[in-house]
Design a protein around this motif. Structure first.
Motif, PDB file in Angstrom:
ATOM      1  N   HIS A   3      38.731  46.452  33.189  1.00  0.00           N
ATOM      2  CA  HIS A   3      37.343  46.964  34.473  1.00  0.00           C
ATOM      3  C   HIS A   3      36.176  46.036  33.939  1.00  0.00           C
ATOM      4  O   HIS A   3      35.379  45.463  35.456  1.00  0.00           O
TER       5      HIS A   3
ATOM      6  N   MET B 171      42.821  44.623  44.441  1.00  0.00           N
ATOM      7  CA  MET B 171      41.558  43.266  42.764  1.00  0.00           C
ATOM      8  C   MET B 171      40.345  42.899  43.822  1.00  0.00           C
ATOM      9  O   MET B 171      39.313  43.125  44.047  1.00  0.00           O
TER      10      MET B 171
ATOM     11  N   SER C 226      38.471  46.003  45.604  1.00  0.00           N
ATOM     12  CA  SER C 226      37.853  46.782  44.346  1.00  0.00           C
ATOM     13  C   SER C 226      36.698  45.092  44.406  1.00  0.00           C
ATOM     14  O   SER C 226      35.545  45.925  43.573  1.00  0.00           O
TER      15      SER C 226
ATOM     16  N   THR D 157      32.937  54.085  39.440  1.00  0.00           N
ATOM     17  CA  THR D 157      33.839  53.375  40.454  1.00  0.00           C
ATOM     18  C   THR D 157      33.339  54.765  41.747  1.00  0.00           C
ATOM     19  O   THR D 157      33.843  54.006  42.162  1.00  0.00           O
TER      20      THR D 157
ATOM     21  N   ALA E 282      35.951  50.936  45.486  1.00  0.00           N
ATOM     22  CA  ALA E 282      36.081  52.556  44.281  1.00  0.00           C
ATOM     23  C   ALA E 282      37.405  52.555  44.357  1.00  0.00           C
ATOM     24  O   ALA E 282      38.509  53.149  43.372  1.00  0.00           O
TER      25      ALA E 282
ATOM     26  N   HIS F 108      40.325  50.425  43.425  1.00  0.00           N
ATOM     27  CA  HIS F 108      39.903  50.241  42.518  1.00  0.00           C
ATOM     28  C   HIS F 108      40.406  51.080  41.202  1.00  0.00           C
ATOM     29  O   HIS F 108      40.755  50.441  40.275  1.00  0.00           O
ATOM     30  N   ARG F 109      39.950  52.097  41.836  1.00  0.00           N
ATOM     31  CA  ARG F 109      40.814  53.128  41.017  1.00  0.00           C
ATOM     32  C   ARG F 109      42.691  53.207  41.617  1.00  0.00           C
ATOM     33  O   ARG F 109      43.157  53.043  40.164  1.00  0.00           O
TER      34      ARG F 109
ATOM     35  N   ARG G  36      36.540  42.188  35.039  1.00  0.00           N
ATOM     36  CA  ARG G  36      36.897  41.375  36.297  1.00  0.00           C
ATOM     37  C   ARG G  36      36.220  40.751  37.227  1.00  0.00           C
ATOM     38  O   ARG G  36      36.782  40.107  38.085  1.00  0.00           O
TER      39      ARG G  36
END
Length: 185
Positions: free
Chosen positions: A64, A12, A15, A183, A20, A23-24, A67
Motif C-alpha cells: 500500500h 493495480m 488503484s 482508500t 478505491a 485497490h481494496r 504502490r
C-alpha cells in the motif's frame, strides 16, 4: 503473461488512478496469495500461522505504502514477490532464524530504491500510527521502523517481550484497517 498477472496488474493500474474498489480488491487478492506463500515458507523453517499472518499484514502495508513506486510498464507479480521476500528475510533476521532456508530464486527482481518515496511512505505510516494506542505505536515504531529487537523494544516501551509482539500484531491489523478506510474515502 498469465491470467493472474493480467488481472492483478489491471487492479493495480486502476488503484493508481484512484479507484478505491480496485485497490481494496487488489489488497484482498494479494492477502490470500501472500498468506499461502508465507505459510509454506514458515512451515519449512518451523514457524507458525500467527507469524505468517503478521507477515501478510506487513507486506500488505508495504504494498500500500510503496504502490507509487510501481512502474506500470513492468509486470506486477515480480514487484510483489520482491516485497514479500524482503519482508520474510527481515522477519527471519529479527527472529534469528536461518536464512539458509530462504530460496534466493528470482533475486534479480529486486525493486529499485527511491529515497523520496521512502520519506513519503514513512510520513504516511507515522501519520496513521498516531491513531493507534500508545503501546502499539511504540512497539511498531521501535521494531518495524527503527529496527530494534523485540527485547530492545520492550525496554524502550516499558512492556514485556510478549506484550511487544502482541502490540505489533494488533497494531498492524489496525493499520491495515485504517488504510482500507482511507482508500474508501
Amino acid at each position: 503473461m498469465t491470467t493472474l498477472e493480467i488481472e492483478l496488474k489491471a487492479l493495480m493500474l486502476a488503484s493508481l488512478e484512484g479507484d478505491a474498489a480496485a485497490h481494496r480488491s487488489l489488497l484482498d487478492r494479494l492477502s490470500r496469495r501472500l498468506r499461502a506463500y508465507y505459510k509454506a515458507k514458515l512451515v519449512a523453517v518451523g514457524r507458525g500461522m500467527a507469524q505468517a499472518e503478521d507477515l501478510v499484514q506487513e507486506a500488505i502495508l508495504a504494498i500500500h505504502l510503496k504502490r507509487h513506486t510501481y512502474d506500470p510498464r513492468e509486470p506486477l507479480t515480480p514487484w510483489v514477490h520482491a516485497i514479500a521476500r524482503y519482508k520474510l528475510i527481515d522477519f527471519l533476521r529479527r527472529n534469528r532464524a536461518s536464512l539458509a532456508e530462504v530460496p534466493i530464486d528470482e533475486a534479480d527482481e529486486v525493486m529499485a530504491r527511491d529515497d523520496n518515496s521512502e520519506i513519503e511512505s514513512t510520513h504516511d505510516v507515522r501519520r496513521l500510527m498516531q491513531r493507534l494506542p500508545k503501546g502499539m505505536q511504540c512497539a511498531i515504531e521501535a521494531v518495524k521502523l527503527d529496527g530494534l529487537s523485540v527485547a530492545e523494544a520492550a525496554n524502550r516501551c516499558g512492556l514485556s517481550e510478549p506484550g511487544v509482539k502482541v502490540n505489533i500484531h494488533r497494531g498492524l491489523k489496525m493499520l491495515a484497517r485504517l488504510i482500507a478506510q482511507e482508500t474508501r474515502t
